[in-house]
Write a protein that holds these residues in place. Structure first.
Motif, PDB file in Angstrom:
ATOM      1  N   HIS A   1      -7.860  -3.152   5.346  1.00  0.00           N
ATOM      2  CA  HIS A   1      -6.984  -3.980   4.275  1.00  0.00           C
ATOM      3  C   HIS A   1      -5.644  -3.334   4.621  1.00  0.00           C
ATOM      4  CE1 HIS A   1      -4.927  -4.955   0.763  1.00  0.00           C
ATOM      5  NE2 HIS A   1      -5.831  -5.911   0.539  1.00  0.00           N
ATOM      6  N   PRO A   2      -4.282  -4.000   4.750  1.00  0.00           N
ATOM      7  CA  PRO A   2      -3.318  -3.203   4.938  1.00  0.00           C
ATOM      8  C   PRO A   2      -2.847  -2.166   3.870  1.00  0.00           C
ATOM      9  CG  PRO A   2      -3.275  -5.627   5.111  1.00  0.00           C
ATOM     10  CD  PRO A   2      -4.367  -5.354   4.632  1.00  0.00           C
ATOM     11  N   LEU A   3      -3.387  -2.155   2.620  1.00  0.00           N
ATOM     12  CA  LEU A   3      -2.977  -1.150   1.713  1.00  0.00           C
ATOM     13  C   LEU A   3      -3.261   0.240   2.470  1.00  0.00           C
ATOM     14  CD1 LEU A   3      -3.754  -2.425  -1.846  1.00  0.00           C
ATOM     15  CD2 LEU A   3      -1.512  -1.588  -1.029  1.00  0.00           C
ATOM     16  N   TYR A   4      -4.121   0.139   3.260  1.00  0.00           N
ATOM     17  CA  TYR A   4      -4.827   1.389   3.627  1.00  0.00           C
ATOM     18  C   TYR A   4      -3.812   2.041   4.826  1.00  0.00           C
ATOM     19  CZ  TYR A   4      -9.584   1.217   1.426  1.00  0.00           C
ATOM     20  OH  TYR A   4     -10.574   1.390   0.526  1.00  0.00           O
ATOM     21  N   GLY A   5      -3.066   1.281   4.959  1.00  0.00           N
ATOM     22  CA  GLY A   5      -1.967   1.645   5.979  1.00  0.00           C
ATOM     23  C   GLY A   5      -0.645   1.813   5.161  1.00  0.00           C
ATOM     24  N   ILE A   6      -0.558   1.833   3.961  1.00  0.00           N
ATOM     25  CA  ILE A   6       0.451   2.266   3.109  1.00  0.00           C
ATOM     26  C   ILE A   6       0.307   3.624   2.692  1.00  0.00           C
ATOM     27  CG2 ILE A   6       2.190   1.626   1.151  1.00  0.00           C
ATOM     28  CD1 ILE A   6       1.288  -1.249   1.415  1.00  0.00           C
ATOM     29  N   GLU A   7       1.480   4.476   2.886  1.00  0.00           N
ATOM     30  CA  GLU A   7       1.144   5.985   2.402  1.00  0.00           C
ATOM     31  C   GLU A   7       1.748   6.083   1.035  1.00  0.00           C
ATOM     32  OE1 GLU A   7       5.655   5.297   3.326  1.00  0.00           O
ATOM     33  OE2 GLU A   7       3.833   4.630   4.072  1.00  0.00           O
ATOM     34  N   THR A   8       1.162   7.166   0.494  1.00  0.00           N
ATOM     35  CA  THR A   8       1.350   7.360  -0.816  1.00  0.00           C
ATOM     36  C   THR A   8       2.563   8.321  -1.131  1.00  0.00           C
ATOM     37  OG1 THR A   8      -1.003   7.487  -1.552  1.00  0.00           O
ATOM     38  CG2 THR A   8       0.577   8.633  -2.991  1.00  0.00           C
ATOM     39  N   LYS A   9       3.780   7.853  -1.553  1.00  0.00           N
ATOM     40  CA  LYS A   9       5.009   8.238  -1.783  1.00  0.00           C
ATOM     41  C   LYS A   9       5.309   8.748  -3.298  1.00  0.00           C
ATOM     42  CE  LYS A   9       8.350   6.907   0.836  1.00  0.00           C
ATOM     43  NZ  LYS A   9       9.235   6.253   1.447  1.00  0.00           N
ATOM     44  N   LEU A  10       6.032   9.732  -3.265  1.00  0.00           N
ATOM     45  CA  LEU A  10       6.699  10.148  -4.857  1.00  0.00           C
ATOM     46  C   LEU A  10       8.109   9.498  -4.823  1.00  0.00           C
ATOM     47  CD1 LEU A  10       6.242  11.884  -7.537  1.00  0.00           C
ATOM     48  CD2 LEU A  10       7.382  13.708  -5.905  1.00  0.00           C
ATOM     49  N   LEU A  11       8.326   8.649  -5.682  1.00  0.00           N
ATOM     50  CA  LEU A  11       9.386   7.906  -6.000  1.00  0.00           C
ATOM     51  C   LEU A  11      10.278   8.356  -7.223  1.00  0.00           C
ATOM     52  CD1 LEU A  11       8.157   4.348  -4.339  1.00  0.00           C
ATOM     53  CD2 LEU A  11       9.403   6.315  -3.121  1.00  0.00           C
ATOM     54  N   LYS A  12      11.480   8.365  -7.089  1.00  0.00           N
ATOM     55  CA  LYS A  12      12.244   8.593  -8.222  1.00  0.00           C
ATOM     56  C   LYS A  12      13.384   7.604  -8.166  1.00  0.00           C
ATOM     57  CE  LYS A  12      10.915  13.506  -8.257  1.00  0.00           C
ATOM     58  NZ  LYS A  12      11.850  14.909  -8.345  1.00  0.00           N
ATOM     59  N   GLY A  13      14.222   7.531  -9.564  1.00  0.00           N
ATOM     60  CA  GLY A  13      15.226   7.011  -9.671  1.00  0.00           C
ATOM     61  C   GLY A  13      14.961   5.459 -10.432  1.00  0.00           C
ATOM     62  N   ARG A  14      16.189   4.985 -10.552  1.00  0.00           N
ATOM     63  CA  ARG A  14      16.040   3.516 -11.516  1.00  0.00           C
ATOM     64  C   ARG A  14      16.821   2.486 -10.701  1.00  0.00           C
ATOM     65  NH1 ARG A  14      15.888   2.021 -16.918  1.00  0.00           N
ATOM     66  NH2 ARG A  14      16.963  -0.217 -17.424  1.00  0.00           N
ATOM     67  N   PHE A  15      16.006   1.364 -10.589  1.00  0.00           N
ATOM     68  CA  PHE A  15      16.629   0.332  -9.646  1.00  0.00           C
ATOM     69  C   PHE A  15      16.473  -1.217 -10.499  1.00  0.00           C
ATOM     70  CE2 PHE A  15      14.874   3.705  -7.226  1.00  0.00           C
ATOM     71  CZ  PHE A  15      16.177   3.761  -6.151  1.00  0.00           C
ATOM     72  N   GLU A  16      17.449  -1.919 -10.234  1.00  0.00           N
ATOM     73  CA  GLU A  16      17.452  -3.312 -11.022  1.00  0.00           C
ATOM     74  C   GLU A  16      18.050  -4.474  -9.940  1.00  0.00           C
ATOM     75  OE1 GLU A  16      20.006  -2.705 -14.425  1.00  0.00           O
ATOM     76  OE2 GLU A  16      18.787  -1.495 -15.448  1.00  0.00           O
ATOM     77  N   THR A  17      18.004  -5.710 -10.460  1.00  0.00           N
ATOM     78  CA  THR A  17      18.255  -6.664  -9.667  1.00  0.00           C
ATOM     79  C   THR A  17      19.703  -6.515  -9.046  1.00  0.00           C
ATOM     80  OG1 THR A  17      17.062  -8.138 -11.341  1.00  0.00           O
ATOM     81  CG2 THR A  17      18.519  -9.167  -9.692  1.00  0.00           C
ATOM     82  N   GLY A  18      19.717  -7.019  -7.782  1.00  0.00           N
ATOM     83  CA  GLY A  18      20.825  -6.719  -6.818  1.00  0.00           C
ATOM     84  C   GLY A  18      21.162  -5.557  -5.980  1.00  0.00           C
ATOM     85  N   GLU A  19      20.274  -4.462  -6.404  1.00  0.00           N
ATOM     86  CA  GLU A  19      20.226  -3.385  -5.642  1.00  0.00           C
ATOM     87  C   GLU A  19      19.355  -3.384  -4.457  1.00  0.00           C
ATOM     88  OE1 GLU A  19      21.123   0.510  -8.159  1.00  0.00           O
ATOM     89  OE2 GLU A  19      19.810  -0.633  -9.617  1.00  0.00           O
ATOM     90  N   PHE A  20      19.752  -2.243  -3.486  1.00  0.00           N
ATOM     91  CA  PHE A  20      19.135  -2.267  -2.212  1.00  0.00           C
ATOM     92  C   PHE A  20      18.592  -1.015  -1.909  1.00  0.00           C
ATOM     93  CE2 PHE A  20      18.587  -1.820   2.198  1.00  0.00           C
ATOM     94  CZ  PHE A  20      18.092  -3.291   2.775  1.00  0.00           C
ATOM     95  N   SER A  21      17.406  -0.571  -1.596  1.00  0.00           N
ATOM     96  CA  SER A  21      17.009   0.529  -1.567  1.00  0.00           C
ATOM     97  C   SER A  21      15.597   0.913  -0.471  1.00  0.00           C
ATOM     98  CB  SER A  21      16.842   1.608  -2.619  1.00  0.00           C
ATOM     99  OG  SER A  21      15.692   1.193  -3.474  1.00  0.00           O
ATOM    100  N   GLU A  22      15.198   2.052  -0.169  1.00  0.00           N
ATOM    101  CA  GLU A  22      13.959   2.336   0.550  1.00  0.00           C
ATOM    102  C   GLU A  22      12.803   2.139  -0.565  1.00  0.00           C
ATOM    103  OE1 GLU A  22      11.960   5.975   2.452  1.00  0.00           O
ATOM    104  OE2 GLU A  22      13.686   5.440   3.464  1.00  0.00           O
ATOM    105  N   GLU A  23      13.125   2.754  -1.584  1.00  0.00           N
ATOM    106  CA  GLU A  23      12.133   2.803  -2.811  1.00  0.00           C
ATOM    107  C   GLU A  23      11.744   1.415  -3.206  1.00  0.00           C
ATOM    108  OE1 GLU A  23      14.328   6.754  -2.905  1.00  0.00           O
ATOM    109  OE2 GLU A  23      14.785   4.574  -2.889  1.00  0.00           O
ATOM    110  N   ILE A  24      12.595   0.307  -2.944  1.00  0.00           N
ATOM    111  CA  ILE A  24      12.488  -1.074  -3.536  1.00  0.00           C
ATOM    112  C   ILE A  24      11.502  -1.559  -2.631  1.00  0.00           C
ATOM    113  CG2 ILE A  24      13.542  -3.398  -4.185  1.00  0.00           C
ATOM    114  CD1 ILE A  24      16.127  -1.749  -4.921  1.00  0.00           C
ATOM    115  N   ALA A  25      11.909  -1.466  -1.098  1.00  0.00           N
ATOM    116  CA  ALA A  25      11.287  -2.035  -0.109  1.00  0.00           C
ATOM    117  C   ALA A  25       9.837  -1.384  -0.127  1.00  0.00           C
ATOM    118  CB  ALA A  25      11.875  -1.601   1.593  1.00  0.00           C
ATOM    119  N   TYR A  26       9.364  -0.218  -0.357  1.00  0.00           N
ATOM    120  CA  TYR A  26       8.111   0.293  -0.218  1.00  0.00           C
ATOM    121  C   TYR A  26       7.323  -0.408  -1.692  1.00  0.00           C
ATOM    122  CZ  TYR A  26       4.453   3.650  -1.517  1.00  0.00           C
ATOM    123  OH  TYR A  26       3.288   4.355  -1.804  1.00  0.00           O
TER     124      TYR A  26
END
Length: 476
Positions: free
Chosen positions: A371-396
């Motif tokens: 299953h594709p979820l097994y190929g997704i690494e576990t990451k420690l994410l921080k911050g606050r993101f809302e509509t209209g923003e763009f970031s690596e954390e959002i993509a993940y």
């Protein structure tokens, strides 16, 4: 007497031209070799004397030694300095401190063959084929494999930050890994009960110094519990010692049997055979009478491919999963006079039916993609993101939410209205504070759900296929 002297004299007369011919024949070769080394010495002296940069003789010699190993154009042939050699030996030792990852080097790139299962690298989400481009603040351009190994070393509990390029995502990913004491317990087992049928499940993470002993211990434990089938998991097993493979595979056969061939550069082959050991006798009899499967993936390499290839060719086990890594060479190490070490590819290895799997891998008998979820690494994410923003954390987060079943089209890191709705639904489902934003509370729960999914054997499609297969065999 005179006749004997005449024959002796004639023999000497005939022998002298023969010796002279061979001596003369060797002179150009010796002369060429002397000339080559003279050029090396000349270059050393010129750099040491004339270079505007301050460089030691030791550094020049180290560079020459690395250059010779690199000239082979083989990612598995490597020169190690004294310090690097010590670090390399720790890889297969019974205990060391590190992150637990097997690397190869080619064209200046450091590519992960496989993280050692249950190691800090594995838990942090390092995956096979990840290219490590930076360790902490140090870029790896121009570095040697030994430099990279040194950068990964440190004190237990310290954190190291890796930047990797992940081909499957076509982008760079930053991963934090905490160094730990790696005991290298390489064999683990448990019993999986299916419809009151006990199935032995053995994971071999590496073929290290004590793997053969650990294998016997775990097999003995399983057979005491009367298992009726055996599943052997070598996923993300990067390989190791060939003698450990020989020890394990000898528990399958009473008679000497070829489990691989070594092939030299001249094409000549030498068979490697199992060896009967009296204490293996109980294992041999029981393993003959139960269905066996091997689970492998793209991180199963080298010694683990020797193991899977032998049992597949013998038709003693059914291989399930995806095509393995494809490393079909064997390396031998020599200690050098400066305390360093040369690891050199000296042989190709072939399966019992003389297949060479280099750059091809062992193809599974039953292909099952994870299953594709097994190929997704576990990451420690921080911050606050809302509509209209763009970031690596959002993509993940978009990728994880999509694979968890939430309606999601964009996975490029742009926080659109569809993403906001998925985030809102996720927050409601897990009783988080209401909202359409991502914050650390959201990230923590998302990570928890990802880890829980991957930890559940029910979601492991390759393992479930192996269980279904052996159950079918038992019912035949």
């Amino acid at each position: 007497m005179r006749r004997s002297r005449i024959f002796l004299l004639l023999g000497v007369i005939v022998l002298i031209p023969t010796i002279l011919f061979f001596w003369l024949d060797q002179q150009p070769k010796a002369k060429n070799q002397d000339t080559n080394f003279a050029v090396v010495n000349q270059l050393h002296d010129l750099i040491a004397k004339e270079s505007v940069y301050d460089v030691t003789s030791e550094k020049l010699v180290e560079g020459a030694l690395r250059g010779m190993a690199k000239a082979i154009d083989d990612p598995y042939s490597t020169y190690y300095s004294q310090q690097e050699a010590a670090l390399h030996k720790q890889t297969l030792a019974s205990e060391r401190i590190g992150i637990g990852v097997e690397l190869s080097q080619k064209d200046g790139k450091f590519v992960v063959i496989s993280p050692v299962k249950t190691s800090p690298a594995d838990k942090a989400g390092i995956r096979p084929l990840d290219e490590i481009v930076q360790i902490n603040d140090t870029r790896l351009e121009g570095k040697s494999l030994g430099d990279v190994m040194q950068l990964m070393q440190g004190k237990e509990g310290e954190e190291v930050t890796l930047v990797v390029f992940r081909p499957s995502l076509e982008r760079h990913v930053k991963i934090n890994v905490k160094r730990a004491k790696l005991k290298n317990e390489t064999v683990h087992s448990e019993v999986i009960n299916v419809e009151d049928t006990p199935i032995g499940y053995v994971t071999v993470t590496l073929f290290g110094e004590e793997t053969g002993v650990e294998w016997q211990r775990e097999l003995n434990s399983l057979f005491e519990k009367n298992v009726e089938a055996l599943i052997i998991d070598v996923r993300d097993n990067p390989g190791g010692y060939l003698h450990s493979v020989a020890q394990i595979i000898s528990t399958f056969e009473r008679q000497e049997k070829i489990f691989a061939y070594m092939q030299k550069s001249d094409g000549k082959t030498e068979p490697l055979k199992t060896k009967y050991v009296e204490e293996f006798s109980p294992f041999i009899e029981k393993l003959k009478n139960i269905p066996i499967t091997i689970i492998q993936n793209e991180g199963s390499a080298s010694a683990s491919e020797v193991f899977a290839g032998a049992l597949q060719d013998w038709k003693r086990a059914t291989v399930i999963g995806v095509t393995s890594f494809g490393k079909g060479t064997v390396q031998k190490s020599w200690e050098l006079k400066n305390g360093g070490e040369l690891k050199l590819s000296t042989n190709k290895w072939l399966t019992p039916t003389q297949r060479w799997i280099h750059h091809k891998g062992i193809e599974p008998d039953i292909e099952v993609k994870q299953h594709p979820l097994y190929g997704i690494e576990t990451k420690l994410l921080k911050g606050r993101f809302e509509t209209g923003e763009f970031s690596e954390e959002i993509a993940y987060s978009q990728s994880v939410l999509a694979e968890l079943g939430y309606a999601m089209v964009r996975k490029d890191g742009f926080f659109d209205m569809e993403t906001a709705q998925a985030v809102s639904n996720f927050r409601k489902r897990y009783d988080l504070q209401e909202g359409r934003h991502m914050d650390e509370q959201f990230f923590a729960k998302l990570t928890e759900q990802l880890q829980a999914y991957k930890a559940s054997q029910i979601n492991d499609m390759q393992l479930q296929m192996a269980i279904s297969y052996v159950m079918h065999q038992l019912q035949m």
